[in-house]
Design a protein around this motif. Sequence first.
Motif, PDB file in Angstrom:
ATOM      1  N   VAL A  18     -79.765  -5.898  73.935  1.00  0.00           N
ATOM      2  CA  VAL A  18     -80.477  -6.051  72.638  1.00  0.00           C
ATOM      3  C   VAL A  18     -81.561  -6.728  73.077  1.00  0.00           C
ATOM      4  O   VAL A  18     -81.524  -7.973  74.067  1.00  0.00           O
ATOM      5  CB  VAL A  18     -79.223  -6.568  71.686  1.00  0.00           C
ATOM      6  CG1 VAL A  18     -79.947  -6.975  70.909  1.00  0.00           C
ATOM      7  CG2 VAL A  18     -78.087  -6.626  71.802  1.00  0.00           C
ATOM      8  N   LEU A  58     -81.024  -1.912  71.201  1.00  0.00           N
ATOM      9  CA  LEU A  58     -81.070  -2.671  70.050  1.00  0.00           C
ATOM     10  C   LEU A  58     -82.379  -3.773  70.086  1.00  0.00           C
ATOM     11  O   LEU A  58     -81.829  -3.699  71.059  1.00  0.00           O
ATOM     12  CB  LEU A  58     -79.897  -3.228  69.898  1.00  0.00           C
ATOM     13  CG  LEU A  58     -78.147  -1.373  69.866  1.00  0.00           C
ATOM     14  CD1 LEU A  58     -77.279  -2.168  69.823  1.00  0.00           C
ATOM     15  CD2 LEU A  58     -78.648  -0.816  69.430  1.00  0.00           C
ATOM     16  N   PHE A 111     -83.161  -6.818  67.399  1.00  0.00           N
ATOM     17  CA  PHE A 111     -83.046  -7.899  65.823  1.00  0.00           C
ATOM     18  C   PHE A 111     -84.320  -8.319  65.701  1.00  0.00           C
ATOM     19  O   PHE A 111     -85.398  -8.332  66.712  1.00  0.00           O
ATOM     20  CB  PHE A 111     -82.514  -8.916  66.087  1.00  0.00           C
ATOM     21  CG  PHE A 111     -80.952  -9.215  66.308  1.00  0.00           C
ATOM     22  CD1 PHE A 111     -80.640  -8.614  65.293  1.00  0.00           C
ATOM     23  CD2 PHE A 111     -80.404 -10.643  67.306  1.00  0.00           C
ATOM     24  CE1 PHE A 111     -78.950  -8.863  65.646  1.00  0.00           C
ATOM     25  CE2 PHE A 111     -79.322 -10.592  67.662  1.00  0.00           C
ATOM     26  CZ  PHE A 111     -78.293  -9.465  66.286  1.00  0.00           C
ATOM     27  N   ILE A 150     -81.124  -0.995  64.711  1.00  0.00           N
ATOM     28  CA  ILE A 150     -82.666  -1.844  64.350  1.00  0.00           C
ATOM     29  C   ILE A 150     -81.827  -3.215  63.302  1.00  0.00           C
ATOM     30  O   ILE A 150     -81.325  -2.396  62.966  1.00  0.00           O
ATOM     31  CB  ILE A 150     -83.898  -1.579  64.022  1.00  0.00           C
ATOM     32  CG1 ILE A 150     -84.704  -1.333  65.526  1.00  0.00           C
ATOM     33  CG2 ILE A 150     -84.821  -3.226  63.967  1.00  0.00           C
ATOM     34  CD1 ILE A 150     -86.307  -0.892  64.831  1.00  0.00           C
ATOM     35  N   LEU A 151     -81.427  -4.121  63.189  1.00  0.00           N
ATOM     36  CA  LEU A 151     -81.358  -5.055  62.220  1.00  0.00           C
ATOM     37  C   LEU A 151     -82.214  -5.328  62.010  1.00  0.00           C
ATOM     38  O   LEU A 151     -83.253  -6.493  62.498  1.00  0.00           O
ATOM     39  CB  LEU A 151     -80.171  -6.045  62.849  1.00  0.00           C
ATOM     40  CG  LEU A 151     -78.589  -6.000  62.668  1.00  0.00           C
ATOM     41  CD1 LEU A 151     -77.908  -6.502  63.280  1.00  0.00           C
ATOM     42  CD2 LEU A 151     -78.257  -4.314  62.183  1.00  0.00           C
ATOM     43  N   PHE A 191     -84.550  -8.034  59.524  1.00  0.00           N
ATOM     44  CA  PHE A 191     -84.070  -9.703  58.929  1.00  0.00           C
ATOM     45  C   PHE A 191     -85.339 -10.375  57.611  1.00  0.00           C
ATOM     46  O   PHE A 191     -85.408 -10.054  57.397  1.00  0.00           O
ATOM     47  CB  PHE A 191     -83.869 -10.153  59.743  1.00  0.00           C
ATOM     48  CG  PHE A 191     -82.270 -11.090  60.085  1.00  0.00           C
ATOM     49  CD1 PHE A 191     -81.919 -10.343  61.385  1.00  0.00           C
ATOM     50  CD2 PHE A 191     -81.181 -11.607  59.948  1.00  0.00           C
ATOM     51  CE1 PHE A 191     -80.959  -9.477  62.268  1.00  0.00           C
ATOM     52  CE2 PHE A 191     -80.308 -11.411  61.468  1.00  0.00           C
ATOM     53  CZ  PHE A 191     -79.925 -10.037  61.621  1.00  0.00           C
TER      54      PHE A 191
END
Lengths: 215, 215
Positions: free
Chosen positions: A84, A146, A148, A171-172, A174
Amino acid sequence: MSAIPAATVGRLVTYLRVLTELEQEGVRSASSDDLGAATRVSAFQVRKDLAYFGRFGTRGAGYTVATLRRELRRILGLTRPWHVAIVGMGRLGQALADYPAFDRQEFRLVAAFDVDPAVIGRRIGAVQVESLASLAEVAAERAIDLAFLTVPAAAAQGAVDALAAAGVRGILNFAPVVVTAPENVRVEAVDLSAGLQRLTYYVQAEPATVGEVTG
Amino acid sequence: MSAIPAATVGRLVTYLRVLTELEQEGVRSASSDDLGAATRVSAFQVRKDLAYFGRFGTRGAGYTVATLRRELRRILGLTRPWHVAIVGMGRLGQALADYPAFDRQEFRLVAAFDVDPAVIGRRIGAVQVESLASLAEVAAERAIDLAFLTVPAAAAQGAVDALAAAGVRGILNFAPVVVTAPENVRVEAVDLSAGLQRLTYYVQAEPATVGEVTG
């Protein structure tokens, strides 16, 4: 796998968390009633969610905790460590670098990126912040899977494009903005405003019931 | 309102975000196809979600953006400002104090709490950190409605109990642990590990299909 509802995938993750807690408590078997009660869904929903992936458990005897937990980990792709990166090392990115998920084996924080020369080079948690310009090179070198995404809204789409080009597959996001990505890149939004708005629906004193509006 | 599925509430929030963007772009009307495409659900799902709350739009003519947006805000309880506190002012709590949600009118950050004497008294974003021991008093004084819970896992249940006792009605729980709360308090988990685990399901190279396990 596109036929599996996203809500089911979300619940599998929750079942896995409950099973992990049960295993730590020494519990060996659990029924769909038990899993449903712990996750606030019906036993029927538990059985339906699991049925997408085959037969688990025996009618009347329930599920063997260790076995179902292992199967869920396999279904969710948690049988190998995932690499990540964090893109955007403002306060939120820095907070995430310390997030307990990275204490476990399954997710390894391998890189952090920013565009601010004042932040590049700083060591935060287990990583040293690198220039976003080096993303493609670093992603190839450390096999970043992956990310953030914790950049300002205006920078989010550009960062998603760069991540996708660098081979990052999930992809997370935010950043409070909708982004688009190629078919083979999965983006999940973590929208904290949306979280607050769901809360207000539930806690409002006089919930709305029926409205009628015509266009 | 307990008959409304949680997934519908989540989608209403997403429709609202899309409608807000459309309004900013000067778009005056939108069909269920438009809303569905922008939120990655079917037009049928859009119509079904809205039908829980009455009749919106005219067959063939679609929805008036401004009207539907206003109705969704009413349904979601966003017609008055909500007072939010952050409990746990470590890095994540500090990052949230700057979160863009607090730039808007609907959510106002009114307090921040910690137990660490080294943090209590510090000004972070718009608030000064106060002792968690003063929660009940401050919550009554400033009418705290909602809280971000960003304490370590071991402290989460105690903080939820204190928030519920202080009259806080909704909690976004970032601690990676399941907590329980009284019936009249809504808790939503923001579990970033779960977000990563949902991603791995979608991006794994060889997704699992059918397993067979008997207990």
